[in-house]
Design an enzyme around this catalytic site. Sequence first.
Site: not given
Ligand code: IVH
Length: 669
Positions: A31, A33-34, A81, A111, A113, A115, A225, A311, A406, A409, A424, A430
């Site tokens: 993510d 790198e993206f 976010l 909080e 985050k 995954d 939320y 992140k 190789c 082969c 190769c 091969c």
């Molecule tokens: S709040 C408007 N709280 O992260 C606020 N999101 O890019 C909405 N996520 O799509 C999200 N942990 O899937 C919130 N404690 C957390 C979270 C969380 C993971 C994810 C969620 C969201 C993405 C935000």
Amino acid sequence: MNEQERIAVLRAELHQHNYNYYVLNQPTISDQEFDALLRELTELEARHPELADPNSPTQRVGSDLSNEFETVLHVRPMLSLSNTYNKEEVRAYYERVREGLSGEPFEICCELKFDGLSISLHYEDGQLVRAVTRGDGVQGDDVTANVRTIRSIPLQLNPAGGWPRVFEIRGEILMPWTSFEALNREREAREEPLFANPRNAASGTLKSKQTATVAERHLDAYLYYLLGDELPADGHYENLMAARSWGFKISDAMHKVQTLEEIYAFIDYWDQERRNLPVATDGIVLKVNSQRQQRTLGMTAKSPRWAIAYKFQAEQQSTILREVTFQVGRTGTVTPVANMDPVQLSGTIVRRATLHNADFIAQLDLHLGDHVLVEKGGEIIPKIVAVDEAFLTGERGPRVEFIQRCPECGTPLVRNEEEAAWYCPNDAGCPPQIKGRIEHFVSRRAMNIDSLGPETIEDFYNRGLIHNVADLYDLTVDQLSGRSDSRIRSARKAIQAIEDSRQVPFERVLFALGIRFVGESIAKILARSFRDIDTLSRARLDDFLQINGIGQAIAESVINWFGDMNNIFLIERLRSHGLQLALSEKQLASQSDRLAGKTIVISGVFQRHSRDEYKALIEQHGGKNTGSISAKTSFVLAGSGMGPAKLEKAQKLGISIVDEDSFLEMIGE
Ligand code: IVH
């Protein structure tokens, strides 16, 4: 490369990564790198407004819609976010909030985050009534039946009450590390493809058509939320504490703070401590606690100004490089692999890491016995990022050299100008290339002969039963079972699957042949344009270049492939076995040019067909489906609930809106 070219390259790459991630569920980069690529593109586009494109990857948030579930509109759009990667950016957020609130005191709720994948749950009168995936943020899939199997999600709230009659709560669906590892062990035993990470496993599971499968896989959910018109408090934290008392699983790792130092302390603590959590996390989320203040701050087009995600850096570990081995892929590409002392990294034990190519090894100046830093960004293949300088004191082992022949082969390796990879050239002789091509041929999305896993193919190959994909059709039950009674049933099943594959449509046969650059979607385009394999085999460069979506590289690859006599013989053998080497009557009949030259945008929710079916119909009739409205759009195919912004844009550009029934009439359905 100038900036204009760089923009084009980045857009193409990001489109591919979006597809890998959202459609295939198989990301090939982390993510982080993206995000870095997306950021670079956003910056370049800001500098070049003249190159704006409504279809740029910066203009959308991605989609996970699938056609097996009903698509429903979100009551309130699900925003994402904005991400930050260092404390400076966190400080900037904090300062923005302070300014936005004109010096008023405020609290920040810190909080984890999580995954996984986000989910929106709706409750009425204390009962779960609907669960919807994020989708594209505006509409998602109704996965209520599957979500009902997740034990940590309450179906009926605490009878003690206190909850509003109607509300929504959002959170993350996750697969705990232990379930994830057990699931992958089972899949490995059954020779099924492994899930790259718990997020993909959770997402694949939630999209399963059988709720029983979902139930078996032990998903978990944390909610973070609460939304609705009658919430108990102004504070986000206080609302979640109330929700916890109603029966929801709310993380313990929530902390209200006031100063930047406290935020940093929270980050530092969880950057370490997250390793001991049962589920994957990839950062922390900071939210202004008061909803009144949240409203004051408002939002941008994509994300709220009151919240931000920080992140974590991908986790790194130091370990010792013992040996470098070389792997030969199905197209002959040779990939160097580092074999290291095992080390615990992001929840799993890592022993091997990719070294990409010869240039990468040279850049690292890698020696055997070096201490190396390994990193894993939540993806399948860990990588070596650097030699750990702290240990570069005494004598070093021998320098790692790329091989010249190789390993399988013995053929001298070659490399195309401007390409980093050595390969190769002995594709006909091969062994891993031969086996790889057969594995690809039988794979689910190709000929779907799924009872033949890699080990079976290896075995048949070693026994001299198969040398190419046409040999599969000469196999007999006796050969497969080795005349052993215990194996007769599985042998019959395999032969039946091979039989059945004769009905697989032409475009998938074309994909199954494994021609370089001919993936699933290119195979479809080629099949539709040329209609049968003989016409395709005779096509010249110009014929290809007239087709939308086919460029020089693909054209040359196909022409080369048919230029090899071995492949012509192969096609003749497949023909004699009755494979589909042309579009069927039915496909031809349902195909037309009625939408030729038309660029069509799909929007809203439909009654008669799913979105994916409409996409397929557009293609079948020669049209092109694109994501967003521009001056090039011919018309918008609109269902109910088309967004007001889209509608306005279409009206402004004078683009007509076509409803479902008129569209079906248009294509004669
Ligand atoms: S709040 C408007 N709280 O992260 C606020 N999101 O890019 C909405 N996520 O799509 C999200 N942990 O899937 C919130 N404690 C957390 C979270 C969380 C993971 C994810 C969620 C969201 C993405 C935000």
